[in-house]
Motif scaffolding. Structure first.
Motif, PDB file in Angstrom:
ATOM      1  N   GLU A   3      33.452  37.875  29.673  1.00 25.60           N
ATOM      2  CA  GLU A   3      34.167  38.566  30.734  1.00 25.60           C
ATOM      3  C   GLU A   3      33.525  39.923  30.996  1.00 25.60           C
ATOM      4  O   GLU A   3      33.244  40.677  30.060  1.00 25.60           O
ATOM      5  CB  GLU A   3      35.644  38.732  30.366  1.00 25.60           C
ATOM      6  CG  GLU A   3      36.396  37.408  30.270  1.00 25.60           C
ATOM      7  CD  GLU A   3      37.889  37.598  30.077  1.00 25.60           C
ATOM      8  OE1 GLU A   3      38.320  38.752  29.879  1.00 25.60           O
ATOM      9  OE2 GLU A   3      38.626  36.594  30.127  1.00 25.60           O
ATOM     10  N   PRO A   7      35.643  45.415  39.263  1.00 24.04           N
ATOM     11  CA  PRO A   7      36.571  45.899  40.290  1.00 24.04           C
ATOM     12  C   PRO A   7      35.870  46.000  41.641  1.00 24.04           C
ATOM     13  O   PRO A   7      34.645  46.071  41.706  1.00 24.04           O
ATOM     14  CB  PRO A   7      36.970  47.277  39.757  1.00 24.04           C
ATOM     15  CG  PRO A   7      35.788  47.713  38.950  1.00 24.04           C
ATOM     16  CD  PRO A   7      35.243  46.464  38.313  1.00 24.04           C
ATOM     17  N   ASP A   8      36.650  46.014  42.700  1.00 23.66           N
ATOM     18  CA  ASP A   8      36.087  46.149  44.053  1.00 23.66           C
ATOM     19  C   ASP A   8      34.988  45.125  44.302  1.00 23.66           C
ATOM     20  O   ASP A   8      33.879  45.471  44.757  1.00 23.66           O
ATOM     21  CB  ASP A   8      35.532  47.560  44.276  1.00 23.66           C
ATOM     22  CG  ASP A   8      36.595  48.627  44.124  1.00 23.66           C
ATOM     23  OD1 ASP A   8      37.742  48.373  44.522  1.00 23.66           O
ATOM     24  OD2 ASP A   8      36.282  49.702  43.593  1.00 23.66           O
ATOM     25  N   ASP A  10      34.247  40.946  45.651  1.00 24.56           N
ATOM     26  CA  ASP A  10      34.667  39.643  46.157  1.00 24.56           C
ATOM     27  C   ASP A  10      33.481  38.706  46.002  1.00 24.56           C
ATOM     28  O   ASP A  10      32.531  38.747  46.784  1.00 24.56           O
ATOM     29  CB  ASP A  10      35.098  39.740  47.623  1.00 24.56           C
ATOM     30  CG  ASP A  10      35.751  38.460  48.125  1.00 24.56           C
ATOM     31  OD1 ASP A  10      35.219  37.371  47.831  1.00 24.56           O
ATOM     32  OD2 ASP A  10      36.786  38.538  48.815  1.00 24.56           O
ATOM     33  N   LYS A  28      36.530  26.485  39.859  1.00 26.78           N
ATOM     34  CA  LYS A  28      37.101  27.718  40.407  1.00 26.78           C
ATOM     35  C   LYS A  28      36.044  28.785  40.676  1.00 26.78           C
ATOM     36  O   LYS A  28      36.373  29.879  41.108  1.00 26.78           O
ATOM     37  CB  LYS A  28      38.142  28.283  39.429  1.00 26.78           C
ATOM     38  CG  LYS A  28      39.352  27.378  39.214  1.00 26.78           C
ATOM     39  CD  LYS A  28      40.330  28.018  38.245  1.00 26.78           C
ATOM     40  CE  LYS A  28      41.545  27.140  38.026  1.00 26.78           C
ATOM     41  NZ  LYS A  28      42.517  27.762  37.065  1.00 26.78           N
ATOM     42  N   TRP A  43      35.344  34.647  39.521  1.00 29.64           N
ATOM     43  CA  TRP A  43      35.960  35.965  39.681  1.00 29.64           C
ATOM     44  C   TRP A  43      37.472  35.843  39.609  1.00 29.64           C
ATOM     45  O   TRP A  43      38.082  35.058  40.344  1.00 29.64           O
ATOM     46  CB  TRP A  43      35.542  36.584  41.006  1.00 29.64           C
ATOM     47  CG  TRP A  43      35.994  38.000  41.199  1.00 29.64           C
ATOM     48  CD1 TRP A  43      35.711  39.071  40.421  1.00 29.64           C
ATOM     49  CD2 TRP A  43      36.825  38.496  42.255  1.00 29.64           C
ATOM     50  NE1 TRP A  43      36.298  40.210  40.910  1.00 29.64           N
ATOM     51  CE2 TRP A  43      36.996  39.880  42.040  1.00 29.64           C
ATOM     52  CE3 TRP A  43      37.440  37.910  43.361  1.00 29.64           C
ATOM     53  CZ2 TRP A  43      37.755  40.680  42.892  1.00 29.64           C
ATOM     54  CZ3 TRP A  43      38.188  38.705  44.206  1.00 29.64           C
ATOM     55  CH2 TRP A  43      38.340  40.074  43.971  1.00 29.64           C
ATOM     56  N   CYS A  44      38.076  36.604  38.720  1.00 33.65           N
ATOM     57  CA  CYS A  44      39.531  36.579  38.532  1.00 33.65           C
ATOM     58  C   CYS A  44      40.062  38.003  38.648  1.00 33.65           C
ATOM     59  O   CYS A  44      40.094  38.753  37.661  1.00 33.65           O
ATOM     60  CB  CYS A  44      39.882  35.986  37.168  1.00 33.65           C
ATOM     61  SG  CYS A  44      39.250  34.331  36.882  1.00 33.65           S
ATOM     62  N   GLY A  45      40.443  38.391  39.855  1.00 32.80           N
ATOM     63  CA  GLY A  45      40.972  39.733  40.064  1.00 32.80           C
ATOM     64  C   GLY A  45      39.908  40.789  39.878  1.00 32.80           C
ATOM     65  O   GLY A  45      39.011  40.938  40.693  1.00 32.80           O
ATOM     66  N   SER A  46      39.960  41.486  38.769  1.00 35.04           N
ATOM     67  CA  SER A  46      38.981  42.531  38.495  1.00 35.04           C
ATOM     68  C   SER A  46      38.031  42.143  37.365  1.00 35.04           C
ATOM     69  O   SER A  46      37.322  42.990  36.827  1.00 35.04           O
ATOM     70  CB  SER A  46      39.695  43.840  38.124  1.00 35.04           C
ATOM     71  OG  SER A  46      40.471  43.656  36.947  1.00 35.04           O
ATOM     72  N   GLY A 100      34.880  44.387  49.187  1.00 30.83           N
ATOM     73  CA  GLY A 100      34.426  43.704  47.983  1.00 30.83           C
ATOM     74  C   GLY A 100      33.066  43.051  48.099  1.00 30.83           C
ATOM     75  O   GLY A 100      32.537  42.533  47.108  1.00 30.83           O
TER      76      GLY A 100
END
Length: 287
Positions: A3, A7-8, A10, A28, A43-46, A100
């Motif tokens: 992991e 952040p920021d 997409d 996914k 990508w899972c959130g941040s 993003g």
């Protein structure tokens, strides 16, 4: 699975924004190659979850998570970059739509070769050409039950015949790709050493290569050399510039558009261009 803080960011938008053409959806996330390494990213959130497969011919110079973070430019200060954009309606709309989206740091040869293949082609066609080149001339790698292929080296493509390259749907681009591969593989063109050149000199050297004009040179400068001022002008961007920034001018020279983009969009013009490009392409901006 590793992991990485992201952040920021997409991931899907970044991979679908017309700067890189070989990543495939898988579960996914996505699978693709970074150099000669095959990678699964989700990508899972941040958080960016990363899985690795295949083998390396030599030990990487940096730990694998850093390779991924570097490739996706997770260190770019995206909020600051977006804040530097001109505050006009079309740029604001593109910035909000493309939150993003990051400029990927691509391997230089792969970036140059891919964009030589992209001339007068739509994104779907470029993807087909990239896959055909990889399958025929690249090396297989395995991950999540799939076989992917690395992008072939300049040395490998330099040995290919024009007929073999044309079989990958390259058309007239086959001659240009082969000639450029021969220049790079012979050492006459040292793409890594060109990193030390100024923007102006780098653009001049790139434009001297077979099949490379101003648009392709700027794409390579932006995506391969991280020259964030570079502002490629293709059909989509030309439409945006003419329609949104020069609406009362029936005719405007290409040189004028280049001069305008170089000054108006500033030091992060490449990011502004990518946001304008993706926003226009997805939303179908027309003349």
């Amino acid at each position: 699975m590793i992991e990485i803080p992201a952040p920021d960011f997409d991931l899907a938008m970044t991979l679908d924004s017309g700067q890189v053409f070989h990543w495939q959806s898988a579960g996914k996330g996505f699978v693709g190659t970074i150099g000669d390494r095959v990678v699964y990213v989700e990508w899972c959130g941040s958080i960016l979850k990363v899985g690795f497969g295949g083998t390396l011919t030599r030990s990487p110079r940096r730990p694998l998570p850093r390779i991924v973070a570097h490739y996706f430019a997770l260190d770019h200060p995206l909020a600051e970059i977006c804040a530097s954009f001109p505050a006009d309606p079309i740029m604001n709309a593109a910035r909000d739509f493309c939150r993003g989206l990051r400029i990927i740091r691509q391997p230089k040869w792969e970036c140059l070769a891919t964009f030589i293949c992209s001339s007068m082609k739509q994104v779907a066609h470029i993807r087909q050409i990239s896959l055909a080149l990889r399958k025929r001339f690249g090396e297989p790698r395995h991950i999540v039950g799939r076989v992917l292929y690395t992008f072939p080296s300049a040395e490998r493509l330099a040995r290919a015949s024009e007929k073999q390259l044309r079989a990958c749907a390259l058309g007239y681009r086959a001659r240009h790709l082969r000639a450029t591969a021969q220049l790079v593989s012979s050492g006459e063109c040292n793409l890594e050493a060109w990193s030390a050149l100024s923007d102006a000199e780098l653009g001049k050297r790139l434009c001297a290569l077979p099949g490379v004009g101003a648009k392709i040179a700027n794409c390579v400068m932006l995506f391969g050399y991280e020259r964030l001022r570079a502002f490629p002008i293709d059909v989509w961007i030309e439409r945006v510039l003419r329609r949104q920034y020069f609406p009362r001018r029936r005719k405007i020279a290409a040189q004028r558009l280049r001069e305008f983009s170089e000054t108006y969009f500033g030091e992060h013009g490449g990011y502004a261009q990518q946001y304008l490009f993706h926003h226009a392409r997805v939303n179908g901006t027309k003349e």
